[in-house]
Write a protein that holds these residues in place. Structure first.
Motif, PDB file in Angstrom:
ATOM      1  N   ASP A 153     -18.718  44.837  53.488  1.00 35.89           N
ATOM      2  CA  ASP A 153     -18.545  43.745  52.783  1.00 35.89           C
ATOM      3  C   ASP A 153     -17.906  44.109  51.209  1.00 35.89           C
ATOM      4  OD1 ASP A 153     -19.878  41.755  54.416  1.00 35.89           O
ATOM      5  OD2 ASP A 153     -21.657  42.894  54.078  1.00 35.89           O
ATOM      6  N   SER A 207     -19.875  38.448  62.307  1.00 36.27           N
ATOM      7  CA  SER A 207     -19.514  38.859  61.122  1.00 36.27           C
ATOM      8  C   SER A 207     -18.504  38.092  60.240  1.00 36.27           C
ATOM      9  CB  SER A 207     -18.647  40.234  61.419  1.00 36.27           C
ATOM     10  OG  SER A 207     -18.007  40.800  60.452  1.00 36.27           O
ATOM     11  N   LYS A 208     -19.379  37.857  58.956  1.00 34.61           N
ATOM     12  CA  LYS A 208     -18.642  36.909  57.977  1.00 34.61           C
ATOM     13  C   LYS A 208     -17.204  37.663  57.403  1.00 34.61           C
ATOM     14  CE  LYS A 208     -22.786  34.322  56.823  1.00 34.61           C
ATOM     15  NZ  LYS A 208     -23.748  34.128  55.890  1.00 34.61           N
ATOM     16  N   SER A 209     -17.584  38.912  57.259  1.00 37.10           N
ATOM     17  CA  SER A 209     -16.441  39.769  56.805  1.00 37.10           C
ATOM     18  C   SER A 209     -15.305  39.831  57.333  1.00 37.10           C
ATOM     19  CB  SER A 209     -17.015  41.379  56.748  1.00 37.10           C
ATOM     20  OG  SER A 209     -17.835  41.369  55.884  1.00 37.10           O
ATOM     21  N   LYS A 264     -13.461  36.514  57.084  1.00 36.89           N
ATOM     22  CA  LYS A 264     -12.839  36.940  55.762  1.00 36.89           C
ATOM     23  C   LYS A 264     -11.563  37.495  55.830  1.00 36.89           C
ATOM     24  CE  LYS A 264     -13.663  38.700  50.969  1.00 36.89           C
ATOM     25  NZ  LYS A 264     -14.593  39.463  50.187  1.00 36.89           N
TER      26      LYS A 264
END
Length: 486
Positions: free
Chosen positions: A256, A284-286, A289
């Motif tokens: 992150d 996974s938000k990363s 992104k």
């Protein structure tokens, strides 16, 4: 007969697309690009590519045949003809039998930020003081061009088999395709374009990312570094102390960190491949992104992504992002079916996973590929035939599962089975001994050393059975009995 007379004779017999004297080429990538120019969707029956070679240089022929397979030019349309007027002293594109592309093109970053040449390499990339490089602290080019990596590449060029690559050597000795061997197909677009005698930072085209440990499952072959659910359970049960838990939480924070993403994006024009594992990568938000950033920078269209997913998550919104990429491949971690799957991958619901897989498979295309990745352990080895039968009933892009033999934790390895368990498994699997997936598993068991006690396996399984209100003997009765689990 002169070379010109021979050419004239061949030209009368065949419709020659091109005459190529292999000894005119001084690099592997130069020859590969030339052959790539001759690739056609269809050939006429009498069309031929004529390759002249020196009879004393057979290694070249082996390599050329590998290139033809990679480019997908059928051998039928290629005519190999002895005879060359060129000198071969400066010819420099033979690869050793142990050659591996990964140290030239890849950096693997695991959940804690440690760096390796690949995900199954048994060790970390070290600096001159034998300290681990960390993605949080070090520059990408510094890591890629380190003495450690230079020495590893030199080992492969010299035909050595580094001990840290034991996972691949063990697979190959059991006739299981290793990750090193599978790279021929996975990276066929670049495999023969790399100048392996150079240290070129531009060749770093693959990043293998373990983006933290966020995961909704607590699989019995996994651990707290790769599963937040296991980390939480181990903390509650006292198997993981608070300082170590916090240490893990802090270390996985690199995923992150904008500093890391800045480093990665400096390679934006070179990246051709991403391997994204977890944890569960679709949590996974990363990672999402990163995908949006690659799309924004118009780099996505050049990148292939390989995922390894537990199959518990599906959303049509994924495809809104994936459609921008050159290719997406998802390998589902399916080691068993039904209640056995739920036992081995605690927290999963088999019906949900099976339904999700059907949804993913319904979206298959040339750009979206699905298959199964199976980790073979004591838990599931006896039930492999049932799993393979289920795989054949689905609509995966690639029908044959990719298997790996679990080595860690060691007490889960099929080499750690009791004699009774080995005899039981071999008796059953021998009925399917012609199966290319089952055959090497049988051989691995036969080659392993028999143990007298399965105490560590039994203790581990009983602890989790007690905590999770499960029972190994109910879901896996045959192998449980043979492992003396009572």
């Amino acid at each position: 007969m002169s070379l010109e007379e021979l050419k004239n004779q061949l030209a009368k017999k065949y419709l020659v697309i091109e005459f190529i004297d292999l000894c005119e080429y001084r690099s592997m990538d130069e020859l590969y690009l030339k052959l790539l120019e001759l690739k056609k969707e269809t050939y006429q029956d009498n069309e031929r590519i004529v390759l002249f070679y020196d009879e004393n240089f057979t290694e070249t022929l082996n390599l050329v045949r590998e290139m033809l397979v990679s480019i997908d030019i059928p051998d039928f349309f290629v005519f190999f003809q002895p005879g060359s007027t060129q000198q071969i002293n400066s010819l420099n594109f033979s690869l050793s039998q142990s050659h591996c592309i990964y140290p030239w093109i890849n950096l693997q970053i695991d959940s804690l930020g440690d760096l390796r040449p690949c995900c199954i390499y048994d060790g970390n990339i070290l600096d001159n003081n034998n300290q681990k490089y960390l993605i949080q602290n070090n520059d990408l080019q510094e890591i890629y061009s380190s003495n450690y990596m230079k020495n590893l590449r030199a080992s492969f060029l010299q035909g050595k088999k580094p001990k840290e690559c034991k996972h691949c050597w063990d697979h190959e000795s059991a006739n299981i395709p290793s990750m090193r061997q599978l790279a021929h197909s996975k990276f066929k677009e670049i495999y023969y374009k790399i100048n392996y005698h150079n240290e070129d930072f531009n060749d770093l085209q693959l990043f293998d990312l373990r983006l933290g440990n966020s995961c909704n499952l607590a699989c019995r072959i996994c651990g707290p570094v790769y599963s937040s659910k296991i980390a939480d359970a181990d903390l509650s049960a006292g198997r993981l102390n608070k300082p170590d838990y916090i240490k893990i939480e802090k270390a996985i924070g690199w995923a992150d960190d904008d500093v890391f993403w800045g480093k990665l994006l400096t390679k934006i024009n070179d990246i051709k491949y991403l391997d994204i594992f977890g944890g569960e990568p679709l949590m996974s938000k990363s990672h999402f992104k990163l995908l949006r950033k690659l799309i924004e920078l118009d780099a996505a269209k050049n990148i292939k992504i390989d995922y390894n997913s537990n199959g518990t998550i599906f959303s049509e919104k994924f495809f809104d992002l994936w459609d921008h990429f050159k290719e997406i491949k998802i390998s589902f971690s399916i080691d068993n079916i039904g209640s056995r799957f739920e036992y081995e991958r605690y927290g999963a619901d088999w019906n949900t996973v099976e339904e999700n897989i059907k949804k993913f498979n319904a979206r298959r295309s040339n750009k979206f590929i699905t298959d199964v990745s199976t980790a073979v352990s004591i838990q599931n080895v006896y039930y492999l035939p049932e799993l393979l039968e289920w795989i054949n009933t689905q609509q995966f892009s690639i029908i044959n599962a990719t298997i790996s033999i679990v080595r860690n934790p060691w007490f889960m390895s099929i080499s750690s089975m009791t004699k009774e368990a080995k005899d039981l498994v071999i008796e059953k699997l021998s009925q399917y001994s012609d199966n290319e997936i089952i055959k090497p598993v049988i051989q691995t068991i036969k080659n392993s050393t028999t143990i007298k006690s399965a105490k560590d396996f039994i203790n581990f399984m009983k602890i989790l059975d007690s905590e999770r209100q499960e029972n190994f003997t109910k879901t896996h009765p045959e192998i449980a009995k043979a492992m003396r689990y009572d």
